[in-house]
Write a protein that holds these residues in place. Sequence first.
Motif, short mmCIF file in Angstrom:
data_model
loop_
_atom_site.label_atom_id
_atom_site.label_comp_id
_atom_site.label_asym_id
_atom_site.label_seq_id
_atom_site.Cartn_x
_atom_site.Cartn_y
_atom_site.Cartn_z
N LEU A 4 -13.38 -2.77 58.35
CA LEU A 4 -12.22 -3.33 57.63
C LEU A 4 -12.66 -3.78 56.25
CD1 LEU A 4 -9.47 -5.58 59.03
CD2 LEU A 4 -10.62 -6.33 56.97
N ILE A 5 -11.91 -3.35 55.24
CA ILE A 5 -12.21 -3.86 53.89
C ILE A 5 -10.91 -4.34 53.23
CG2 ILE A 5 -14.32 -2.54 53.48
CD1 ILE A 5 -12.84 -0.54 51.95
N SER A 6 -11.07 -5.25 52.29
CA SER A 6 -9.92 -5.80 51.58
C SER A 6 -9.95 -5.30 50.14
CB SER A 6 -10.00 -7.32 51.58
OG SER A 6 -9.11 -7.86 50.61
N THR A 7 -8.77 -5.04 49.57
CA THR A 7 -8.74 -4.64 48.16
C THR A 7 -8.89 -5.85 47.23
OG1 THR A 7 -6.32 -4.75 48.16
CG2 THR A 7 -7.31 -2.59 48.53
N ASN A 8 -8.86 -7.04 47.81
CA ASN A 8 -9.09 -8.27 47.04
C ASN A 8 -8.15 -8.36 45.83
OD1 ASN A 8 -10.19 -10.65 46.16
ND2 ASN A 8 -12.04 -9.73 45.30
N MET A 9 -6.87 -8.28 46.07
CA MET A 9 -5.90 -8.35 44.96
C MET A 9 -6.01 -9.71 44.26
SD MET A 9 -2.50 -6.58 46.58
CE MET A 9 -1.62 -6.34 45.05
N THR A 10 -5.86 -9.67 42.95
CA THR A 10 -5.96 -10.90 42.15
C THR A 10 -4.61 -11.21 41.51
OG1 THR A 10 -6.54 -9.66 40.21
CG2 THR A 10 -8.38 -10.42 41.61
N GLU A 11 -4.57 -12.33 40.79
CA GLU A 11 -3.34 -12.72 40.10
C GLU A 11 -2.91 -11.63 39.12
OE1 GLU A 11 -3.81 -16.66 38.66
OE2 GLU A 11 -1.77 -16.74 37.88
N GLU A 12 -3.90 -11.05 38.42
CA GLU A 12 -3.61 -10.01 37.45
C GLU A 12 -2.94 -8.80 38.12
OE1 GLU A 12 -6.90 -7.83 35.46
OE2 GLU A 12 -6.34 -9.08 33.77
N PHE A 57 0.22 -6.32 37.05
CA PHE A 57 0.03 -4.93 36.63
C PHE A 57 -0.04 -3.93 37.79
CE2 PHE A 57 -1.87 -7.60 33.29
CZ PHE A 57 -1.03 -7.25 32.24
N GLY A 58 -0.04 -4.44 39.01
CA GLY A 58 -0.16 -3.53 40.16
C GLY A 58 -1.62 -3.23 40.44
N ASP A 84 -4.73 1.58 41.61
CA ASP A 84 -6.07 2.16 41.41
C ASP A 84 -7.09 1.51 42.33
OD1 ASP A 84 -5.14 3.87 39.55
OD2 ASP A 84 -5.71 2.64 37.80
N LYS A 85 -6.94 0.19 42.48
CA LYS A 85 -7.85 -0.53 43.40
C LYS A 85 -7.69 -0.01 44.82
CE LYS A 85 -8.94 -5.31 42.30
NZ LYS A 85 -8.51 -6.69 42.37
N LEU A 86 -6.45 0.21 45.21
CA LEU A 86 -6.18 0.70 46.56
C LEU A 86 -6.80 2.09 46.75
CD1 LEU A 86 -4.86 0.59 49.34
CD2 LEU A 86 -2.73 1.39 48.29
N ARG A 87 -6.59 2.95 45.74
CA ARG A 87 -7.16 4.30 45.80
C ARG A 87 -8.68 4.22 45.99
NH1 ARG A 87 -4.50 5.69 41.35
NH2 ARG A 87 -2.55 6.23 42.38
N ASP A 88 -9.33 3.37 45.19
CA ASP A 88 -10.79 3.23 45.28
C ASP A 88 -11.20 2.68 46.64
OD1 ASP A 88 -10.97 4.16 42.76
OD2 ASP A 88 -11.33 2.21 41.80
N ILE A 91 5.28 -7.22 45.10
CA ILE A 91 5.24 -6.47 43.83
C ILE A 91 5.71 -5.02 44.02
CG2 ILE A 91 3.39 -7.93 42.88
CD1 ILE A 91 1.50 -5.48 43.29
N GLY A 92 6.01 -4.65 45.25
CA GLY A 92 6.54 -3.30 45.50
C GLY A 92 5.52 -2.21 45.28
N GLU A 93 4.27 -2.49 45.61
CA GLU A 93 3.23 -1.48 45.45
C GLU A 93 3.59 -0.21 46.23
OE1 GLU A 93 0.61 -1.02 43.25
OE2 GLU A 93 -0.66 -2.53 44.16
N ASP A 94 3.49 0.94 45.56
CA ASP A 94 3.91 2.19 46.22
C ASP A 94 2.73 2.78 47.01
OD1 ASP A 94 5.06 4.48 47.06
OD2 ASP A 94 5.63 5.21 45.07
N ILE A 95 2.47 2.16 48.14
CA ILE A 95 1.31 2.54 48.96
C ILE A 95 1.46 3.95 49.51
CG2 ILE A 95 0.20 1.97 51.18
CD1 ILE A 95 0.88 -1.02 50.31
#
Length: 488
Positions: free
Chosen positions: A104-112, A116-117, A120-124, A149-153
């Motif tokens: 299991l890994i987390s994309t570690n989303m930040t405030e930024e 901005f969405g 790219d982090k998710l893809r990586d 934020i409606g990320e288009d996963i």
Amino acid sequence: MAINVHSPEAVIRESRLGAITGYKGTIRELAAQASCGALKNRERCFTQTSACSSGCAQFYLSGIVDAAVVNHAPVGCAADAVYNNTANKWGEKIRGWKHRNINLISTNMTEEDTVFGAADKLRDAVREAYRRFAPKAIFVTTSCVSGIIGEDIKSVLDDLRAEIPVPLAPVFCEGFKSKVWASGFDAAFHAILTTVVKPPAKRTNKVNMINFRGSARETIISLLNRLDLEPVFIVPFSTVAELSKIAEACATISICGTLGGYLGNALEEQYGVPYVKTLQPHGVAGMDSWLRGLGAATGREAAVEEYIKTEKARLAPELAEIRAKLKGYKAVVGMGPSFGHNYMRVLQELGIEVVWGATWHFDQHYDHGVCPESTQQLADSTVNIPVSVCDQQNFELLNVLHGLKPDLYISRHGGTAVWATKMGIASVMVADEFTAFGYQGILDFGYLLLDAVTNRSLAKNLASRLKLPYTGWWLRQNGFRFLAEEVE
Ligand code: SF4
């Protein structure tokens, strides 16, 4: 069809099953109101912390041995990974497997990222999960942040399919969407159904056994083998290849109605695999019902009856002895709805008086359209038990315990059992889903409860040395005062 496998996401329990998280009444009122559609959720104007459906989905999917989970979220949403890893270790020990950490890994989303969405982090992260674990499938679980934020996963995974040759499954389980964390199980099953399960090429003698860690697997293997059936334990500790074939099974059974209903009913509706809709196999009545359901689904009624007769004759004298010793004790139960209503019955079978039953939510009906079997069975029995529904709100539970002063508190979650112990009440945390499983299980459970009520020194010592965060003033209040009035 109740379950739409052509939709990218599962409908949450509040909308699909009329699930509620706020209620106070009796088991008969609960069942009667649910059966005629009159049951309404009572909102709270104050709540303490609870669990979430994203954590639930991560927990369940990270148990698949050769899959990986990418949690598209701030890192805190993966905090339960520590517990998931511990639970995984326990299941590995039961099987004699070497320990490995969950994938299991987390994309570690930040405030930024919220501005901005973070596509790219998710893809990586998905690429990294594939590189690091070489999984046979990757599940991307959502969170409140990626949902808001409606990320288009879905599009990110669609793009990656040309590059990564294993099923890539979005799991829509944002915590804010549902107050019922079990919605996360449905989201996990939906992802498995829509991306991993293949249409059946044949029908086998395999039986899908939906469970958690599977501590009773040897017993179940031997029991089903007597019936010329072969269990496949899903979802934790199974492989992606095993999961891809579950539509070929001749039946699906589950250790828990809350857990198994979505997958069981979907397999029945979509692929004709009968789902056994009975009581849970805890205690005598539960095991009778579960085995008879399995016998009817697979045409093995006679063999099942013979087994039931032999086992019940074997356990009767010992059960009578245990009942005599436990008679007169009073218990409060606090568990998920299916386990809660089933364990209330098991305690009654052991001669214990259940003076309150709290469940963490309540589904007014299952995906097969009826009031949960265990609820209806309790409502039809001779004793009308006071019940409440709360998403593990300890401030309500502690007042119930303080007022009723039971001999025992039986729960399935450490987050509540510990408080009862601190109040001086002997508590049993049923962490293993196969506790009280079937005929031998009820005897073992009876001895466990006898130990708990005859040796209360831990609870007594803790209570004499600890100061609860709840004051005496609060404990004397009506703990349900924050529940909204019932609306017509
Ligand atoms: S998904 Fe939402 S509710 Fe669940 S842990 Fe993350 S922020 Fe909290």
